[in-house]
Design a protein around this motif. Structure first.
Motif: not given
Length: 342
Positions: A19-30, A68-72, A79-82
């Motif tokens: 839901n946030t950019k921080e959570e998105l970055e955590a997903y990317r790192m994992r 990768e599909e989930k990341f997109k 972005n929509a929530k921001t």
């Protein structure tokens, strides 16, 4: 063993949320980065028996594609929530913010108006260097070797080269035009000039000039007078009177100084015009035949006129400014008065 691990990762990826950019970055790192759990699987490829590598590779690629599909999808969600959060921060009921707009500097406004007037009657613009050689600044303009302008007290010379100086007028630009262009020539040369003078309410060591030049066959003094009559009435108003007084300049013959009727007292006499009712705005005259010859123009076939004015002087008269130093002090209280010039 690896199949169970892959299936567990697929399940984790499918359930992942951001839901946030921080959570998105955590997903990317994992799951996406080189040091992710999927990256670890690729690194384990060397431990797999050769007969199982193909099957293992297909499993790992499938989970990588899913990640990768989930990341997109998560990127679009974040972005929509921001964007929604930004929109909700705007209170459309609030009054608008007053943005203070700057104004054009009076010298710039004056120069633009002068250029506009002369462009309408066929003059084009020409520019040249502010650091000039002796030829273009003095010699080509018929200055004798003993002329006061060549002395250190009147001109800023370059210490290591006495033949190079800061230009004392934009007439040097006119010399360059005549050297590189055949008549007819009708050009206007605005620019900054330098003279070794004490700074006061009526003088400065750095100021601005605009000089005009017209060279063609059968150009006479009447053409010069009508050109300057037109300029004065366009610049200062139709009621403005113009007079010419005989004078001397090395580069023109005959020469004249140009006066206009005082704008403050309307010609009746005041301290600005020193009780005469007239104020000088510049100098002019017919181009000396020697100057034409120095620039490679046939002085038997062509004649011309030239004129020069200080932009500061024109601005002082136009806007009734009594201290020349105000133009360069950047006093915001002074500059704010010229916002209507926009």
């Amino acid at each position: 063993m690896y199949q169970d691990k892959v299936e567990a990762l697929k399940s984790e990826i499918s359930k992942a949320e951001a839901n946030t950019k921080e959570e998105l970055e955590a997903y990317r790192m994992r799951f996406i980065s080189k040091k992710s759990v999927i990256g670890d699987l690729f690194s384990a490829m060397k431990e797999i028996p050769n007969d199982q590598k193909r099957e293992f590779g297909q499993l790992v690629n499938s989970v990588k594609q899913l990640a990768e599909e989930k990341f997109k999808e998560l990127i679009e969600t974040v972005n929509a929530k921001t964007q929604k959060a930004k929109s909700s921060d705007i209170d459309l009921t609030l009054p608008p913010t007053n943005v203070e707009v700057g104004g054009i500097h009076p010298l710039t406004a004056t120069k633009q108006r002068i250029i506009e007037i002369f462009e309408r009657i066929g003059f084009n613009l020409s520019e040249g260097p502010e650091i000039e050689d002796d030829w273009h600044n003095f010699t080509a303009l018929n200055f004798p070797e003993n002329h006061p302008a060549r002395e250190m007290q009147d001109t800023f010379f370059i210490e290591k080269n006495p033949d190079i100086a800061l230009r004392t007028h934009t007439s040097s630009v006119q010399v360059r035009v005549m050297e590189n262009q055949k008549p007819p020539i009708r050009t206007l040369s605005p620019g900054r000039v330098f003279r070794n003078e004490a700074i006061s309410a009526r003088a400065h060591c750095i100021f601005h000039q605009v000089e005009g030049l017209y060279v063609d066959e059968n150009v006479g003094f009447a053409d010069l007078k009508q050109t300057l009559y037109h300029f004065a009435k366009e610049m200062f108003g139709k009621e403005t009177k113009v007079r010419f007084r005989p004078s001397y300049f090395p580069f023109t013959e005959p020469s004249a100084e140009i006066d206009i009727s005082c704008l403050l007292c309307k010609g009746k006499g005041c301290n600005i015009c020193k009780g005469t009712g007239w104020v000088e705005i510049g100098g002019a005259g017919m181009v000396d035949p020697n100057v034409l010859e120095n620039c490679g123009i046939d002085n038997q076939k062509y004649t011309g006129f030239a004129f020069g004015m200080g932009i500061e002087r024109i601005a002082m008269l136009k806007y009734q400014i009594k201290d020349l130093r105000l133009f360069t002090e950047n006093d915001i209280r002074f500059l704010k008065q010229f916002k209507p010039l926009l």
